[in-house]
Design an enzyme around this catalytic site. Sequence first.
Site, PDB file in Angstrom:
ATOM      1  N   LYS A 182       5.847   6.713 -21.759  1.00 24.15           N
ATOM      2  CA  LYS A 182       6.795   7.806 -21.469  1.00 24.15           C
ATOM      3  C   LYS A 182       7.904   7.280 -20.566  1.00 24.15           C
ATOM      4  O   LYS A 182       7.673   6.925 -19.418  1.00 24.15           O
ATOM      5  CB  LYS A 182       6.115   8.969 -20.764  1.00 24.15           C
ATOM      6  N   GLU A 256       2.540   0.862  -9.398  1.00 22.60           N
ATOM      7  CA  GLU A 256       3.603   0.124  -8.721  1.00 22.60           C
ATOM      8  C   GLU A 256       4.514   1.187  -8.128  1.00 22.60           C
ATOM      9  O   GLU A 256       5.231   1.856  -8.849  1.00 22.60           O
ATOM     10  CB  GLU A 256       4.314  -0.784  -9.722  1.00 22.60           C
ATOM     11  N   CYS A 290      12.510  -0.207  -5.931  1.00 23.23           N
ATOM     12  CA  CYS A 290      11.348   0.050  -5.076  1.00 23.23           C
ATOM     13  C   CYS A 290      11.172  -1.062  -4.046  1.00 23.23           C
ATOM     14  O   CYS A 290      10.651  -0.832  -2.962  1.00 23.23           O
ATOM     15  CB  CYS A 290      10.097   0.198  -5.923  1.00 23.23           C
ATOM     16  N   GLU A 387      11.244   6.195   2.003  1.00 26.93           N
ATOM     17  CA  GLU A 387      12.025   5.517   0.983  1.00 26.93           C
ATOM     18  C   GLU A 387      13.187   6.417   0.586  1.00 26.93           C
ATOM     19  O   GLU A 387      12.984   7.548   0.147  1.00 26.93           O
ATOM     20  CB  GLU A 387      11.136   5.238  -0.223  1.00 26.93           C
TER      21      GLU A 387
END
Lengths: 476, 285
Positions: A182, A256, A290, A387
């Site tokens: 997806k 991840e 990331c 983040e």
Amino acid sequence: MAFEYAPAPESRSVVDIRESYGLFIDGEFADGAGGRIKTVNPATEEVLSEVVEADAADVDRAVAAARRAYDRVWGPMPGRERAKYLYRIARIVQERARELAVLESIDNGKPIRESRDVDVPLVAAHFFYYAGWADKLGYAGFGPDPKPVGVAGQVIPWNFPLLMLAWKIAPALACGNTVVLKPAETTPLTALAFAEICQQAELPAGVVNIVTGAGETGRLLVEHPGVDKVAFTGSTEVGKQIARSVAGTRKRVTLELGGKAANIVFDDAPIDQAVEGIVNGIFFNQGHVCCAGSRLLVQESIADDLLAALKRRMSLLRVGDPLDKNTDVGAINSAAQLERVRQLSELGTSEGAERWSAPCELPERGFWFAPTIFTGVSQAHRIAREEIFGPVLSVLTFRTPAEAVEKANNTPYGLSAGIWTEKGSRILAIADKLRAGVVWANTFNKFDPASPFGGYKESGYGREGGRHGLEAYLAK
Amino acid sequence: MPSDRLAVRKTYKLFIGGAFPRSESGRSYPVRSASGDFMANAALASRKDARDAVRAARSAFGKWSGATAYNRGQILYRVAEMLEGRRAQFVAEVTASGGDADEVDAAIDRWVWYAGWADKIAQVHGGANPVAGPFFNLSTPEPTGVVAVVAPPDSALLGLVSVIAPAIVTGNTVVVVAAEDRPLPAVTLAEVLATSDLPGGVVNVLTGRVAEIAPWLASHMDVDALDLAGVPDRQAATALEVAAADNLKRVLRPAETPVDWAAGPGVDRMLALMETKTVWHPKGV
């Protein structure tokens, strides 16, 4: 002084975006039962196309197709034959490289310079690398005759749409698994182009299935009982939900997730190189990375000089049309992400940090955010802990190497880190102490299919890339 | 003469940070042999004991993970030597709780096997990566951190050794909940560890109720990994795995079928409790 450049736009004529796309299941594009979602060009807010928001029945069909292909075709196929399909895919990606790069930049907002020179070449390299493993798995250190796991359910993010697809699909297929993937809600187009590549490669039906949709489709896929292996790249929050949802099952999982990497600059670092590395670390791909070096830890004695040089360099960044070959920083991927970057940046100011943004003109339409740094940041500030996933750098200082390590590791994340110093022994000593899966010394944001990538702590578990990347797709 | 002499009994206590405290709760529970005879009162560890053990394990992690692999191998081999010296005591405890002497021998040999891995696992599972550019690129496996372990209930010594040794040989530190009904060999193992130059806090042993202690370890935010080898109950294991997701602990699920602890273990347990770190550096003159 800013250099003047004439616009140098890459031609859009190489891509042909359809008005709408179905799901790619069992080798065919088919209408989905679910609703429709629009995907827009974040640089212009123009609607590019409509894709299916796959529902439970759609996911069922995709998983069933993958299971059939696994049982009947792909699982039993000799590795050397699987290898040749993957080599074919790698070659077709190379042949259609420009089209894929342009399509990626249109759908994602990243500069063509990056999609053309980084994303797409790495996609081809990834398939090429894992193709070669398909008939050598017995030498990989996971037993003499390792077996595939089965059907992999894979959910990928919007920051490197096609590259993340390659990271997921290439090792899965090399090991003999079939996949249902997806793509992200806002960036489905290159995954659908990849479906056509599978058709051109004559990949057996059902080996790769692409179901588009948003978070709910991803949840249906991850929680589907017919999935043996879950691979997810995305936020730590969703990663934790996935870890809970697979508890008590036999599903294998790799995650991840997020990061808040420290980029540590010592007083003996070559300033100009370090500045390039800092810029590459946080403004590459608009900071939608990331492993971005989002916390700059600079030794106090050089902080003023370094920041002056950094601001000079940031003033030269060209922000704008992703398809312009001169562009350094493209569009923020979505209105929602832009809102998050804005909110966290406002928090930075309200918590007392000092904000400086590169003086650049932003286009009127589209989603844009000027490259920004915060100084006077303390470890308690939310912009130093959370983040941001945007072009926003938090600057902290340190005095001793021990303090640098302490601050670098003071985060629940552990994906990556950077070290800048001319002293080799210091690099090795600091690298040993950093709790992060990837450490870039005197460089940053380098990726390679042969190099394992993945995090410590709440940045997730498992490794993608290299020999290590096979483990997740081989049965224990 | 010997028949008149009253034996000096051992007090079975917890092992935390290199010391042998009783449970802070002041509680204990009777341990019975396979035939139902009273053997000893073991400490009934509490939530506070579990937290103290995690803190001790975290404090020990830097030094232990930073020790040279050679040094860790030496210390683990020393543990095997001390095990051998206590063989008779282990045989007595293991046989009383339904095991046999072979299990003790296998446990000692298993410890020797793992000791030798200390300075080899990084060579076998790490190495240089041939990246497409002028870069030095090296992947190295490193310990995950603090590992909470629920020891197998059915194999009081061999099972215990088989879950502790693979965790600590690579530099992790451990909090282990001993087999609930057969905790005595675990405490004796702790006495061996305490006299083998193993730094305090590298292994911490709790005795007590798994159902009481394990949830606190599973949800503890300073624990990095959770080994559920000793939680065969599926519902209980699922609840612990859910709790472990709060900080994304690495979870070793219990095996689906009973484990033959005498069989060769392979490297899976060591690898499951390691992270791969990859370091890049440019090449240039």
